[in-house]
Design a protein around this motif. Structure first.
Motif, short mmCIF file in Angstrom:
data_model
loop_
_atom_site.label_atom_id
_atom_site.label_comp_id
_atom_site.label_asym_id
_atom_site.label_seq_id
_atom_site.Cartn_x
_atom_site.Cartn_y
_atom_site.Cartn_z
N TRP A 26 0.83 -1.21 0.00
CA TRP A 26 0.00 0.00 0.00
C TRP A 26 0.86 1.26 0.00
N ALA A 27 1.97 1.25 0.75
CA ALA A 27 2.82 2.44 0.87
C ALA A 27 3.57 2.76 -0.41
N LEU A 28 3.64 1.83 -1.34
CA LEU A 28 4.37 2.09 -2.59
C LEU A 28 3.71 3.15 -3.45
N GLN A 29 2.47 3.52 -3.15
CA GLN A 29 1.84 4.60 -3.91
C GLN A 29 2.44 5.96 -3.58
N PHE A 30 3.14 6.07 -2.45
CA PHE A 30 3.73 7.34 -2.05
C PHE A 30 5.19 7.47 -2.46
N THR A 31 5.91 6.37 -2.50
CA THR A 31 7.32 6.40 -2.83
C THR A 31 7.78 5.00 -3.19
N PRO A 32 8.73 4.87 -4.12
CA PRO A 32 9.27 3.53 -4.40
C PRO A 32 10.25 3.05 -3.34
N ARG A 33 10.63 3.93 -2.41
CA ARG A 33 11.60 3.57 -1.37
C ARG A 33 10.85 3.17 -0.11
N VAL A 34 10.39 1.94 -0.11
CA VAL A 34 9.65 1.36 1.01
C VAL A 34 10.39 0.11 1.48
N ALA A 35 10.60 0.01 2.78
CA ALA A 35 11.26 -1.15 3.38
C ALA A 35 10.36 -1.74 4.45
N GLN A 36 10.49 -3.04 4.63
CA GLN A 36 9.67 -3.74 5.62
C GLN A 36 10.52 -4.77 6.35
N LYS A 37 10.45 -4.72 7.69
CA LYS A 37 11.19 -5.66 8.53
C LYS A 37 10.32 -6.02 9.72
N GLU A 38 9.99 -7.28 9.81
CA GLU A 38 9.13 -7.79 10.88
C GLU A 38 7.83 -6.98 10.92
N HIS A 39 7.57 -6.25 11.99
CA HIS A 39 6.30 -5.53 12.13
C HIS A 39 6.44 -4.04 11.83
N THR A 40 7.50 -3.64 11.15
CA THR A 40 7.75 -2.23 10.86
C THR A 40 7.81 -2.00 9.36
N VAL A 41 7.20 -0.92 8.92
CA VAL A 41 7.25 -0.50 7.51
C VAL A 41 7.81 0.92 7.49
N TRP A 42 8.86 1.11 6.69
CA TRP A 42 9.48 2.43 6.56
C TRP A 42 9.21 3.01 5.18
N LEU A 43 9.05 4.33 5.12
CA LEU A 43 8.91 5.06 3.87
C LEU A 43 9.92 6.20 3.86
N GLU A 44 10.68 6.32 2.78
CA GLU A 44 11.57 7.46 2.61
C GLU A 44 10.98 8.32 1.49
N VAL A 45 10.48 9.51 1.85
CA VAL A 45 9.62 10.28 0.95
C VAL A 45 10.24 11.61 0.53
N THR A 46 11.55 11.75 0.63
CA THR A 46 12.17 13.03 0.29
C THR A 46 11.87 13.45 -1.14
N GLN A 47 11.98 12.50 -2.08
CA GLN A 47 11.80 12.82 -3.48
C GLN A 47 10.32 12.85 -3.90
N SER A 48 9.41 12.51 -3.00
CA SER A 48 7.99 12.43 -3.35
C SER A 48 7.17 13.60 -2.84
N MET A 49 7.74 14.46 -2.02
CA MET A 49 6.96 15.53 -1.42
C MET A 49 6.36 16.47 -2.46
N ARG A 50 7.15 16.78 -3.48
CA ARG A 50 6.67 17.74 -4.48
C ARG A 50 5.45 17.20 -5.23
N LEU A 51 5.41 15.87 -5.44
CA LEU A 51 4.29 15.28 -6.17
C LEU A 51 2.98 15.38 -5.39
N PHE A 52 3.07 15.47 -4.07
CA PHE A 52 1.88 15.52 -3.24
C PHE A 52 1.61 16.92 -2.68
N GLY A 53 2.33 17.90 -3.16
CA GLY A 53 2.05 19.27 -2.75
C GLY A 53 2.80 19.74 -1.53
#
Length: 437
Positions: A26-53
């Protein structure tokens, strides 16, 4: 960097269990830089902020979607481990202060690599991350494993972080175990909504629009034998869409007419038919956003309430016979790949359901007076392949062989009339078939 950390194991016991892999997709709609480890999901959204305003709109989008998925622990920070520590401690904004001031007061339980040595660190008098950082680095490296210093440096932004990024799957299939037995079909929407939100994220990441999806429910183990293992329902849309709200309304309308044969305990959602969804804009200016629902979405909701084949739309068919040029089909039926060619010659605005036989005087057809033939004849012949059932159960041919004329009436205006093609010895009758507005 601008990281978000989502904890999937912080939901209450009464909520359905959250699938970390599903949240990552689900988080891949915000950024292609998504990582998942056990019960944690990380998103790195530096390059995606402009696309979402900007930062704040992106934060709102992520928070709103995470809330629908049942995620309560969410935090933002300059590093991934700092965001994870803040999420565990209930701190939402890790950018409110300098990073060191945010992390130093946190207990050592907030970081896994540090908490692994909690007993030893407690005997040394360490209770917070700041206390651990005050220890001599040489002594820490000799007494503890290398992961402790590495995790601290990465959390404070002193060393880079690296993760294997989650890839977008080719197909979508998500499963949800319900927290209790569900006895009615409309009550399934609570869990189905979460699955639809996950599918919406997958569609956005793949740049697809769904035209058909299937919801399958598994019956509880304590069920009657005749109830079977479960049931399913397939929902189709007229146009490819990523609108989760519209899909939810369609599914809700369809579930309202379903009766469960046994209580359900698990849901599975699959996107069965998808097509590329390409947005085209031919203007340099932003498109004007319309208010309300689109016509196709309203028609789909009406069809879901009234039933299949109760809402129809016309479709042109390549047929020279005027009465069969239009075929009525359900709104979600597949459109033809090729464009229908237009029939040459004049076409009337209105046609009669049953042609009206005209009187004839001196071989001249009459309709509110004598008719003047202006244009014709246009010969139409076809339909030898077309058969229809009659009242007695038999079949008869719908083949036609006619000569059409455009005629002028002093009182009725331009008319479309035809004369049957018959053998030479028989006199052909005249019929009124259409009117030119």
């Amino acid at each position: 960097m601008h990281w978000a950390a989502l904890l999937t194991n912080a939901a209450c016991n009464s909520s359905p269990r959250i699938d970390p892999q599903g949240v990552a997709v689900w988080a891949l709609q915000f950024t292609p830089r998504v990582a998942q480890k056990e019960h944690t999901v990380w998103l790195e959204v530096t390059q995606s902020m402009r696309l979402f305003g900007g930062e704040e709109p992106l934060h709102q989008h992520v928070a709103a979607g995470a809330a629908e998925l049942g995620i309560r622990a969410l935090a933002w920070a300059p590093t991934s481990l700092a965001a994870l520590a803040c999420a565990r401690m209930g701190i939402r904004d890790g950018f409110a202060m300098p990073l060191a001031q945010v992390l130093d007061p946190l207990p050592i339980e907030s970081m896994d690599a540090v908490n692994a040595h909690q007993a030893t660190l407690a005997r040394l008098g360490c209770k917070t991350l700041a206390d651990v950082r005050k220890l001599p680095r040489g002594g820490i490296s000799r007494r503890f494993d290398s992961q402790l210093l590495l995790a601290l440096d990465q959390a404070y932004g002193l060393r880079p972080e690296g993760y294997p990024w989650v890839k977008v799957p080719e197909t979508f299939s998500a499963k949800l175990e319900l927290p209790g037995r569900v006895d009615t079909a409309p009550a399934l929407m609570f869990g189905a909504r979460r699955l639809l939100v996950q599918m919406g994220g997958w569609l956005s990441a793949r740049q697809y629009g769904v035209t058909a999806f299937t919801l399958h429910w598994c019956h509880d183990a304590m069920r009657a034998r005749e109830a079977g293992e479960g049931g399913d329902i397939t929902v189709r849309t007229a146009q490819p869409t990523q609108n989760v709200d519209h899909l939810s309304r369609l599914l809700g309308e369809n579930l309202a007419k379903v009766q469960l044969l046994a209580p359900a305990g698990e849901l599975v959602l699959r996107a069965t038919e998808v097509t590329p969804c390409i947005e085209e804009s031919r203007s340099l200016l932003p498109d004007v956003r319309t208010c309300g629902e689109a016509v196709d979405q309203v028609l789909e909701r009406i069809e879901a309430r009234l039933g299949h084949k109760r809402v129809l739309r016309p479709r042109l068919v390549e047929d020279t016979r005027m009465a069969w040029m239009v075929h009525w089909q359900p709104i979600n039926a597949q459109k033809p790949a090729t464009k229908v060619r237009q029939v040459p010659g004049p076409q009337p605005t209105w046609i009669l359901k049953n042609p009206l036989k005209l009187d004839v005087r001196n071989e001249c057809p009459l309709y509110q007076g004598p008719l003047q033939l202006l244009l014709g004849p246009e010969r139409i012949e076809g339909g030898w392949w077309h058969r229809a059932k009659d009242a007695e159960g038999g079949q008869h041919s719908l083949q036609v062989a006619r000569d059409y004329w455009v005629a002028l009436s002093q009182h009725a205006g331009a008319l479309w009339i035809f004369q049957q093609r018959l053998p030479r010895n028989e006199v052909a009758s005249w019929y009124l078939h259409g009117i030119f507005a």
